[in-house]
Design an enzyme around this catalytic site. Structure first.
Site, PDB file in Angstrom:
ATOM      1  N   GLY A 241       1.890   1.897   0.367  1.00 13.66           N
ATOM      2  CA  GLY A 241       1.952   1.049  -0.818  1.00 13.66           C
ATOM      3  C   GLY A 241       2.692   1.755  -1.933  1.00 13.66           C
ATOM      4  O   GLY A 241       3.485   2.669  -1.695  1.00 13.66           O
ATOM      5  N   SER A 242       2.389   1.356  -3.152  1.00 13.80           N
ATOM      6  CA  SER A 242       3.111   1.889  -4.310  1.00 13.80           C
ATOM      7  C   SER A 242       2.708   3.335  -4.592  1.00 13.80           C
ATOM      8  O   SER A 242       1.646   3.801  -4.174  1.00 13.80           O
ATOM      9  CB  SER A 242       2.782   1.029  -5.526  1.00 13.80           C
ATOM     10  OG  SER A 242       1.379   1.048  -5.727  1.00 13.80           O
ATOM     11  N   GLY A 246      -0.865   5.575  -4.334  1.00 13.64           N
ATOM     12  CA  GLY A 246      -0.964   6.927  -3.770  1.00 13.64           C
ATOM     13  C   GLY A 246      -1.558   7.923  -4.756  1.00 13.64           C
ATOM     14  O   GLY A 246      -2.325   8.810  -4.373  1.00 13.64           O
ATOM     15  N   GLU A 263       2.439   6.838   2.498  1.00 15.32           N
ATOM     16  CA  GLU A 263       3.765   6.218   2.670  1.00 15.32           C
ATOM     17  C   GLU A 263       3.996   5.345   1.448  1.00 15.32           C
ATOM     18  O   GLU A 263       3.579   4.194   1.404  1.00 15.32           O
ATOM     19  CB  GLU A 263       3.795   5.368   3.953  1.00 15.32           C
ATOM     20  CG  GLU A 263       3.594   6.148   5.237  1.00 15.32           C
ATOM     21  CD  GLU A 263       4.850   6.895   5.686  1.00 15.32           C
ATOM     22  OE1 GLU A 263       5.921   6.713   5.074  1.00 15.32           O
ATOM     23  OE2 GLU A 263       4.744   7.665   6.657  1.00 15.32           O
ATOM     24  N   CYS A 297      10.428  -0.862   1.457  1.00 14.89           N
ATOM     25  CA  CYS A 297      10.351   0.466   0.840  1.00 14.89           C
ATOM     26  C   CYS A 297      11.693   1.168   0.967  1.00 14.89           C
ATOM     27  O   CYS A 297      12.042   2.013   0.150  1.00 14.89           O
ATOM     28  CB  CYS A 297       9.238   1.284   1.487  1.00 14.89           C
ATOM     29  SG  CYS A 297       9.353   1.348   3.270  1.00 14.89           S
TER      30      CYS A 297
HETATM   31  P1  NAD Z   1       0.234  -1.803  -3.578  1.00 18.50           P
HETATM   32  O1  NAD Z   1       0.228  -0.361  -3.938  1.00 18.50           O
HETATM   33  O2  NAD Z   1       0.016  -2.791  -4.650  1.00 18.50           O
HETATM   34  O3  NAD Z   1      -0.881  -2.103  -2.456  1.00 18.50           O
HETATM   35  C1  NAD Z   1      -0.836  -1.474  -1.202  1.00 18.50           C
HETATM   36  C2  NAD Z   1      -2.226  -1.454  -0.588  1.00 18.50           C
HETATM   37  O4  NAD Z   1      -3.027  -0.506  -1.292  1.00 18.50           O
HETATM   38  C3  NAD Z   1      -2.966  -2.786  -0.677  1.00 18.50           C
HETATM   39  O5  NAD Z   1      -3.677  -2.978   0.532  1.00 18.50           O
HETATM   40  C4  NAD Z   1      -3.915  -2.571  -1.847  1.00 18.50           C
HETATM   41  O6  NAD Z   1      -5.056  -3.376  -1.808  1.00 18.50           O
HETATM   42  C5  NAD Z   1      -4.258  -1.106  -1.674  1.00 18.50           C
HETATM   43  N1  NAD Z   1      -4.706  -0.406  -2.883  1.00 18.50           N
HETATM   44  C6  NAD Z   1      -4.207  -0.516  -4.134  1.00 18.50           C
HETATM   45  N2  NAD Z   1      -4.824   0.349  -4.951  1.00 18.50           N
HETATM   46  C7  NAD Z   1      -5.738   1.017  -4.215  1.00 18.50           C
HETATM   47  C8  NAD Z   1      -6.687   2.049  -4.496  1.00 18.50           C
HETATM   48  N3  NAD Z   1      -6.827   2.564  -5.706  1.00 18.50           N
HETATM   49  N4  NAD Z   1      -7.452   2.508  -3.490  1.00 18.50           N
HETATM   50  C9  NAD Z   1      -7.314   2.025  -2.234  1.00 18.50           C
HETATM   51  N5  NAD Z   1      -6.430   1.033  -1.907  1.00 18.50           N
HETATM   52  C10 NAD Z   1      -5.655   0.550  -2.891  1.00 18.50           C
HETATM   53  O7  NAD Z   1       1.634  -2.076  -2.837  1.00 18.50           O
HETATM   54  P2  NAD Z   1       2.296  -3.464  -2.405  1.00 18.50           P
HETATM   55  O8  NAD Z   1       2.791  -4.182  -3.601  1.00 18.50           O
HETATM   56  O9  NAD Z   1       1.431  -4.179  -1.432  1.00 18.50           O
HETATM   57  O10 NAD Z   1       3.548  -2.938  -1.545  1.00 18.50           O
HETATM   58  C11 NAD Z   1       4.764  -2.543  -2.105  1.00 18.50           C
HETATM   59  C12 NAD Z   1       4.838  -1.048  -2.243  1.00 18.50           C
HETATM   60  O11 NAD Z   1       4.599  -0.413  -0.981  1.00 18.50           O
HETATM   61  C13 NAD Z   1       6.220  -0.563  -2.663  1.00 18.50           C
HETATM   62  O12 NAD Z   1       6.081   0.481  -3.592  1.00 18.50           O
HETATM   63  C14 NAD Z   1       6.822  -0.059  -1.364  1.00 18.50           C
HETATM   64  O13 NAD Z   1       7.858   0.893  -1.534  1.00 18.50           O
HETATM   65  C15 NAD Z   1       5.633   0.534  -0.697  1.00 18.50           C
HETATM   66  N6  NAD Z   1       5.817   0.642   0.733  1.00 18.50           N
HETATM   67  C16 NAD Z   1       6.022   1.887   1.246  1.00 18.50           C
HETATM   68  C17 NAD Z   1       6.262   2.024   2.603  1.00 18.50           C
HETATM   69  C18 NAD Z   1       6.534   3.374   3.207  1.00 18.50           C
HETATM   70  O14 NAD Z   1       6.439   3.485   4.421  1.00 18.50           O
HETATM   71  N7  NAD Z   1       6.862   4.395   2.443  1.00 18.50           N
HETATM   72  C19 NAD Z   1       6.242   0.902   3.436  1.00 18.50           C
HETATM   73  C20 NAD Z   1       5.994  -0.350   2.879  1.00 18.50           C
HETATM   74  C21 NAD Z   1       5.779  -0.461   1.520  1.00 18.50           C
END
Ligand code: NAD
Length: 510
Positions: A241-242, A246, A263, A297
């Site tokens: 995720g974002s 992380g 990731e 991503c």
């Molecule tokens: P997001 O960070 O909003 O959410 C991702 C996941 O994390 C969701 O399931 C969310 O519920 C969970 N989450 C959020 N905050 C949390 C916390 N504090 N504790 C535990 N879980 C939590 O991201 P998004 O908008 O769904 O996806 C887009 C982002 O993901 C972009 O930044 C993109 O670059 C990244 N991404 C990275 C990769 C990679 O492999 N590097 C792959 C796909 C997406």
């Protein structure tokens, strides 16, 4: 130019979920509203797991792990082989559901399922290739070796933009490594996760049954993710995720010494040199920057162009940007579907405003009205000529915005490429062998992925996937990524009649 939206998505979604075998109980009532980004239309309402239910799911997964770890790895591979078969049989339906839930164009929805099939095939092979080293020992009549053991419950937190493929990169490996999996999909895309849960259940029946809890899918948002992150029964959490996510998850895992496989966001660049093959470059840039509506991503966000080719390249790119078909992702010919939601559209607007304020000249970027899809958020991809790498250029905006920068010396281009906090994917377009090799060398790209004459997005599963710096440092999928899902034991065996100590230490007790 803009493809109209045709049929009711809610009805089609219900049909697809039934065909994919989703338990109707999973779909009844609840507080989590799921909408399709194609029209903004609600397509389901689900119950979210509370903290107690999440903890109970982890408990079942822990019990399943204790049984599953004793199943021989090649036999575990058979389960993943059957899952791959189920995915092959359901590819059209699951790909369509990805399109409806995420807004990916048809070929990308199908491609996402193909990626799952590919990682299953890979993991089946891996199930007969899990090996450790035998290491020379300094002591006579001794043998030293390493063994790899299953690790435990693997927590998988996934992002909306690869709602099922990222799970499979983790889960296919985790299962053959002898782990159980608790999966928290994005709250924006839980339906595809429920479909995969149902396909997994079919594979498990054909396998002859698996321990209850081998795969647990917990629906919900951040609160559910936090329970998974904090539970001491989960030794590894793979979180995609974002970077903001992380930053929250990483320290919480560190506090309890759990493994973090992060990731996170990227801010990927391509350098276009004077010798670049512009035909290849234009095609690669178009897919990497506009594909998936800039919501990968690995999407291309920065183009670093030598000033000698800048004019020619920009002219060709502008034509592509102004003619690309934006609209219903299900329609043939559409290349750019919707943004995921209103929040994404607002961030897109803010980034373009900030770019203009910093002196950027924008081509495209306007909202696109799509007939029959008033609740969808469609934008024309934007090409933004920037005077410098400042403001929004050093951030990841999850939208189809490509910033163009110029350079004179190759060193300057590498410095720009590396001059952002993220370190996921990168490319150079050149026919000059010295430039290509320098880009791939220790003083070249600082990213986890560095390519020559292909764009930064569209990775294959055979290589390790992930990035450095704020991208989190995790590696998934191919190469030796499987090691993150296992624990390594170093074993030394004495088959002699004396007890020599290492380093010549003596300890004579008479
Ligand atoms: P997001 O960070 O909003 O959410 C991702 C996941 O994390 C969701 O399931 C969310 O519920 C969970 N989450 C959020 N905050 C949390 C916390 N504090 N504790 C535990 N879980 C939590 O991201 P998004 O908008 O769904 O996806 C887009 C982002 O993901 C972009 O930044 C993109 O670059 C990244 N991404 C990275 C990769 C990679 O492999 N590097 C792959 C796909 C997406």
């Amino acid at each position: 130019m803009n493809a109209p939206v045709a049929a009711s998505l809610a009805a089609e979604t219900a049909d697809l979920l039934a065909r994919l075998g989703v338990d109707p109980a999973r779909l009844s009532g609840g507080t989590l509203a799921v909408a399709s980004p194609i029209t903004g239309e609600p397509i389901a309402r689900l119950a979210e797991a509370g903290a107690d239910e999440t903890a109970a799911a982890i408990g079942r997964a822990e019990a399943a792990f204790r049984a599953w770890r004793k199943v021989p790895a090649p036999r575990r591979g058979e389960l993943v082989r059957l899952l791959g078969e189920e995915l092959r049989a359901a590819k059209a339906d699951l790909g369509r559901l990805v399109t409806i839930e995420v807004g990916k164009i048809t070929s990308e929805g199908l491609g996402e399922v193909q990626e799952m099939i590919d990682i299953c095939d890979y993991a089946v092979g891996l199930s007969r290739q899990i090996f450790g080293l035998t290491i020379a020992t300094e002591r006579a009549d001794h043998r030293m070796m390493e063994t790899w053991h299953p690790l435990g419950v693997t927590g998988v937190i996934t992002a909306f933009n690869f709602p099922v493929a990222v799970w499979s990169w983790n889960a296919a490996l985790a299962f053959v490594c002898g782990n159980s999996v608790v999966w928290k999909p994005s709250e924006k895309t839980p339906l595809t996760a429920l479909a995969v849960e149902a396909l997994f259940a079919r594979a498990a029946v054909r396998f002859g049954g698996v321990p209850e809890g081998l795969l647990e899918v917990v629906i919900g948002g951040r609160a559910v993710g936090e329970v998974l992150t904090d539970d001491p029964r989960v030794p590894l959490v793979s979180a995609t995720g974002s970077t903001a996510m992380g930053r929250a998850v990483g320290p919480r895992l560190a506090v309890r010494f759990a493994r973090a496989l992060l990731e996170l966001g990227g801010n990927n660049a391509a350098i276009v040199t004077p010798s670049a093959d512009l035909d290849i470059t234009v095609r690669a840039v178009a897919f990497a920057a506009m594909g998936t509506a800039g919501q990968r991503c690995t999407s291309l966000r920065r183009l670093i162009v030598h000033e000698s080719v800048r004019e020619a390249l920009i002219e060709r790119l502008k034509k592509a940007y102004l003619s690309v078909r934006v609209g219903d992702p299900r329609a043939a010919g559409t290349l750019v579907g919707p943004l995921i939601d209103a929040g994404a559209a607002a961030r897109h607007e803010e980034a373009l405003a900030a770019a203009r304020a910093a002196g950027g000249v924008v081509t495209g970027g306007e909202q696109v009205a799509v007939e029959g899809a008033a609740g969808g958020h469609y934008v024309r991809p934007a090409l933004v000529e920037m005077p410098a790498q400042v403001g929004p250029v050093i951030e990841e905006t999850f939208a189809p915005i490509l910033y163009v920068l110029s350079y004179r010396e190759f060193d300057e281009a590498i410095a720009l490429q590396n001059g952002v906090p993220q370190g996921l994917s990168s490319s150079v377009f050149t026919l000059n062998m010295r430039e290509a090799e320098r880009f791939l060398s220790a003083e070249g790209s600082d990213c986890g992925i560095a390519n020559v004459n292909i764009g930064p997005s569209g990775a294959e599963i055979g290589g390790a996937f992930g990035g450095e710096k704020e991208t989190g440092g995790g590696r998934e999928a191919g190469s030796d990524s499987w090691k993150a899902y296992m624990r390594r034991a170093t074993n030394t065996i004495n088959y002699g009649t004396t007890l020599p100590l290492a380093q010549g230490v003596t300890f004579d007790i008479g």
